[in-house]
Design an enzyme around this catalytic site. Sequence first.
Site: not given
Ligand code: ZN
Ligand code: MN
Length: 502
Positions: A268, A273, A280, A291, A350, A352, A354
């Site tokens: 990933k 993020d 967030k 991230d 959020d 995101e 996946r």
């Molecule tokens: Zn993330």
């Molecule tokens: Mn996220």
Amino acid sequence: MKINVEAGDITQHDARAIIVNLFQGVTSPGGATGAVDAALEGGISALISEGEIKGRAGEAPLVHTLGRMPSPRVIVAGLGKQDAFNLNVIRNLMGTALRRARMAGAKTVATIVHGAGIAGLETADCAQAIAEGALMGEYRFRKYKSNDDPSFAEIETLTIVEADKRKIRAIERGVERGRTMAGAANHTRDMANEPGNELPPTELANRAKRLSAQAGIDCEVLDGAQMKKLGMGALLGVGIGSSRQPRFVIMRYRGDKRTKKTLGLVGKGITFDSGGISIKPAAGMEAMKGDMSGAAAIIGTMWAIGKLKPRINVTGIVPTAENMPSGSAQRPGDVVRAMNGKSIEVINTDAEGRLILADAICYARQEKLSPIVDVATLTGAMMIALGNRATGFFATDDTLAEQLTGAGERSGELMWRFPLIDEYREDLKSTIADIKNTGVRGGGAISAAKFLHFFAEDTPWAHIDMAGTDESNKDKGLWVKGSTGIPTRTLINFVLGRAPRR
Ligand code: ZN
Ligand code: MN
């Protein structure tokens, strides 16, 4: 820091600090530590009876030799309890001892080979652990520092001193491997520590290209138009709110020309993020520059694979995007289509990671990669479940699970398996699409895994959720504050373990 290997007597070495060791509970030291004790006229054993030197793991007391030895300082690193001793104790000891030496201003350090002969450990493995722990423990990310404290000079050389000449070759072999393992983890750390403004998806792709070139690996980078053609709607939806375009990186290593069978590693790469429209809270959001740690680990791993050249085919895949809110950003409730044609209702922008992994896993399946192992800082739920001591993972079969657990153990990176129970898939039922990207709060790490499982279909697959372990909040052993580089070394050991020996 350079690492040299020398035959000789450590007590006669003139490095600015020398490292010997002590098991917990030993009152009159033997071996090299005993020789140093004799040179210091019983100074070490006196400090042991004073209770100042205890031999506890994680402790590295420093003693001044005041002219009684060529080296001005001796560090008596703790080996801990005899029955708990292993290679990881050596890695941690070297990290702690080197930072202690650096704090004392020592620019040259010499060490004995800790652990060889103890607990059946091979000399080469101990030497590898020494190099690995030293290079990881003295790592610092200082790119953006200007007025550094001059007393915190770098250590220029570490010399491993061994009395037995016949062991030198094995030590050199171990050091070489340790250098590659730590080098890979430190490359991962360099990327993960980099702030979001300096490392957009294009720059992460550039790093992958540069490191691939260094290791002789083929690296291809797809841009937005190419991804659109492939139908990567889930990945593109995540990146659409940012002015900085997503990228898709494919690194190919062919170590076994006899077969087409190729292992797939996916990481990933969310370079920052913010959460997107499902933004967030401000507190702690700065950590979201990390991230892309999964992606960084894949790039670091591929670099090491290129250097170590095992007889196996491996393809590393990095989907990378920036998750930002804006007038063009994806909204909660939007429906996107992944590369395999399946529709996804985006409940929470959020969740995101996946989404970009879904397209990457589809791509890996189209390339017939098997098994596929993905790595991601995926869920807060995993952080709650395991904290920062162990990394959680999921696997579709026991052999794959055992290989990952074993590779983690060999690396000193603990791995713990979670269940892929089908019932959790029900939380992801969407009214209007084939699947939705979030379910209920409870068991969030498992439903995230089930989301990915939907795209992995029947391909043997494992998913590593490293949300709690990508970062360390303190210097401890081989870890330093900032990125841990986890699970780079686990992945390298996993790949090496699957390759037949040459
Ligand atoms: Zn993330
Ligand atoms: Mn996220």
